[in-house]
Write an enzyme that holds these catalytic residues in place. Structure first.
Site, short mmCIF file in Angstrom:
data_model
loop_
_atom_site.label_atom_id
_atom_site.label_comp_id
_atom_site.label_asym_id
_atom_site.label_seq_id
_atom_site.Cartn_x
_atom_site.Cartn_y
_atom_site.Cartn_z
N CYS A 116 0.84 -1.20 0.00
CA CYS A 116 0.00 0.00 0.00
C CYS A 116 0.88 1.26 0.00
O CYS A 116 1.57 1.51 -0.97
CB CYS A 116 -0.98 -0.06 1.17
N HIS A 164 -3.49 -5.84 1.00
CA HIS A 164 -2.83 -6.05 2.30
C HIS A 164 -2.76 -7.53 2.69
O HIS A 164 -3.68 -8.03 3.34
CB HIS A 164 -3.60 -5.30 3.39
N GLU A 203 -0.99 -8.78 5.02
CA GLU A 203 -0.85 -8.89 6.48
C GLU A 203 -2.20 -8.83 7.19
O GLU A 203 -2.31 -9.18 8.36
CB GLU A 203 0.10 -7.81 7.01
#
Lengths: 87, 227
Positions: free
Chosen positions: B86, B194, B196
């Site tokens: 990002c 994302h 994560e």
């Protein structure tokens, strides 16, 4: 002192959704003769005296290339105005 | 092995990354301030999402001149893995470590939702745990995620197999549906989604785990790289 006015805007090939939103709003408000809207960034840099015109040009170009504009998607141009120190 | 997670003023995904590595991937991880000037002792660097310097000027444009960046450039040049997610992706393009740039989403809106990606390259350092053509679901959360590269750059990206992830339903206007690319050397990945935030089922998806597992597998198979 000199006042450097830097104008940064998107290259023609780049979509600018913010400018399009403004354009659509103007059309909604009845300003139908507005055919295109550009929306970019404007900087004023106040710089001390002491550099030749050529050196100042080189420095401003470096500042624009390094930080103020992203050459990938933006163009820039600038104007240099001599100003009184008191301003 | 040890991961570094960089933290800039305005980063907001550094703890998500830290916890994903520590709790799920179970490797050593340390937060590294943008003020540091060394990445000695780390095997991989992760650059988190967020709004470094408030996205002032352009996303990533100011973070790109932080004290840690020369060390990051040296780290990347040595061939060690660097992953920018990002805002991390935006910082990598501004720093010249990845080609192209991230523009405003075509809709001019911030988009925060799950997206389906297709794995386009399954032999990169970051994607070897996936199969080519595999569909994975990862969340996106960005206003400037519209990847742009000129035609020539795009041709290079395709020719060198640098496009790792693509959107199946392009949410932001990215050229060629690009969600993530690697550099020509293959050791720097930038992606807008994302991974994560998708490392355990309770989060809605664990499809992101493969990105980190791929890095670990690569490092463990390759051994120590000296800068």
């Amino acid at each position: 002192m000199a006042l450097v006015k830097v104008y940064v805007n998107y290259k023609k090939s780049i979509l600018n959704p913010e400018a399009e939103a403004v354009h659509k709003a103007l059309q909604r408000l009845g300003y139908e003769n507005v055919e295109d809207v550009k929306l970019g960034k404007y900087f004023e840099l106040t710089v001390a005296d002491g550099k030749s015109k050529a050196d100042l040009d080189a420095e401003i170009n470096e500042i624009c290339d390094k930080l103020l504009a992203n050459y990938n998607m933006e163009n820039y141009h600038y104007e240099i105005e001599e100003t009184e120190a008191a301003q | 092995m040890k991961f570094a997670v960089l933290a800039f003023p305005g980063s907001n995904c550094e703890m998500d990354l830290y916890n994903a590595i520590k709790d799920i991937i179970k490797e050593d991880v340390e937060l590294v301030s943008y003020k540091n000037d060394s990445l000695a002792g780390f095997d991989a660097v992760l650059i988190p999402g967020g709004f470094s310097y408030g996205d002032y000027l352009r996303s990533g444009a100011i973070a790109r001149f932080s004290p840690i960046i020369p060390a990051l450039q040296k780290f990347a040049k040595s061939g060690k893995p660097v992953l920018g997610i990002c805002n991390g992706f935006q910082i990598l393009t501004e720093a010249g470590l990845l080609p192209g740039s991230l523009q405003k989403n075509v809709s001019a809106k911030f988009i925060c939702k799950d997206e389906t990606l297709v794995v386009n390259n399954d032999h990169s350092i970051f994607s070897s745990e996936y199969q080519k053509g595999q569909l994975i679901t990862l969340p996106i959360a960005h206003g400037d995620g519209n990847y742009y590269a000129d035609q020539e750059t795009l041709k290079d990206l395709v020719a060198n197999d640098q496009i790792v992830f693509k959107y199946t339903n392009n949410p932001n206007g990215s050229v060629d549906n690009i969600a993530g690319i690697v550099n020509k050397q293959g050791n720097v990945l930038g992606m807008m989604p994302h991974p994560e935030r998708a490392v355990e089922d309770i989060l809605g998806s664990s499809d992101g785990k493969g990105v980190f597992q791929s890095i670990v597998k690569h490092i463990k198979s390759r051994g120590v790289i000296y800068e």
